[in-house]
Scaffold this motif. Sequence first.
Motif, short mmCIF file in Angstrom:
data_model
loop_
_atom_site.label_atom_id
_atom_site.label_comp_id
_atom_site.label_asym_id
_atom_site.label_seq_id
_atom_site.Cartn_x
_atom_site.Cartn_y
_atom_site.Cartn_z
N ALA A 167 0.84 -1.20 0.00
CA ALA A 167 0.00 0.00 0.00
C ALA A 167 0.87 1.25 0.00
O ALA A 167 0.57 2.23 -0.68
N PHE A 168 1.96 1.21 0.74
CA PHE A 168 2.87 2.36 0.78
C PHE A 168 3.56 2.56 -0.56
O PHE A 168 3.55 3.66 -1.11
N TRP A 198 8.53 -3.90 -7.19
CA TRP A 198 9.09 -5.25 -7.07
C TRP A 198 10.59 -5.27 -7.32
O TRP A 198 11.28 -6.19 -6.89
N ALA A 199 11.13 -4.25 -7.99
CA ALA A 199 12.58 -4.18 -8.20
C ALA A 199 13.30 -3.54 -7.01
O ALA A 199 14.51 -3.67 -6.88
N ALA A 200 12.55 -2.85 -6.15
CA ALA A 200 13.16 -2.17 -5.00
C ALA A 200 13.61 -3.17 -3.95
O ALA A 200 12.96 -4.19 -3.72
N THR A 201 14.72 -2.85 -3.32
CA THR A 201 15.21 -3.70 -2.23
C THR A 201 14.53 -3.28 -0.93
O THR A 201 13.99 -2.17 -0.83
N PRO A 202 14.56 -4.15 0.08
CA PRO A 202 13.99 -3.74 1.37
C PRO A 202 14.64 -2.47 1.92
O PRO A 202 13.97 -1.63 2.51
N ARG A 203 15.94 -2.29 1.70
CA ARG A 203 16.60 -1.07 2.16
C ARG A 203 16.06 0.16 1.43
O ARG A 203 15.89 1.22 2.03
N ALA A 261 12.73 5.02 1.65
CA ALA A 261 11.60 5.81 1.17
C ALA A 261 10.60 6.06 2.29
O ALA A 261 10.06 7.16 2.43
N LEU A 262 10.36 5.05 3.11
CA LEU A 262 9.44 5.19 4.23
C LEU A 262 9.96 6.22 5.23
O LEU A 262 9.22 7.11 5.66
N ARG A 263 11.24 6.13 5.57
CA ARG A 263 11.81 7.10 6.52
C ARG A 263 11.76 8.51 5.96
O ARG A 263 11.41 9.46 6.66
N ALA A 264 12.09 8.67 4.69
CA ALA A 264 12.06 10.00 4.07
C ALA A 264 10.64 10.56 4.05
O ALA A 264 10.43 11.74 4.30
N HIS A 265 9.70 9.71 3.76
CA HIS A 265 8.31 10.16 3.68
C HIS A 265 7.79 10.56 5.06
O HIS A 265 7.08 11.54 5.19
N ARG A 266 8.15 9.80 6.06
CA ARG A 266 7.69 10.12 7.42
C ARG A 266 8.23 11.46 7.88
O ARG A 266 7.51 12.27 8.40
#
Length: 69
Positions: A17-18, A31-36, A41-46
């Motif tokens: 969803a994110f 699907w090409a993005a790594t978990p890192r 991206a999540l940290r930057a968005h927050r």
Amino acid sequence: MIPPAAAVPFPWREVMAFGLGRLGWPPETFWAATPREIGAALRAHRTEHMSEVPARDALRALMAAHPDA
């Protein structure tokens, strides 16, 4: 001996969803993005959308300037 903690399933629904929703990544990018990369991206968005709570006086001024009908 300490028993192992119960395995917590990966939160695929939230991560998808994110990436697909909030970030608007096409499926190929997600699907090409790594978990890192997803984590970064999540940290930057927050931090990008976080703001400080206004001081009491500033809140009063806002409430006075924009009263409810």
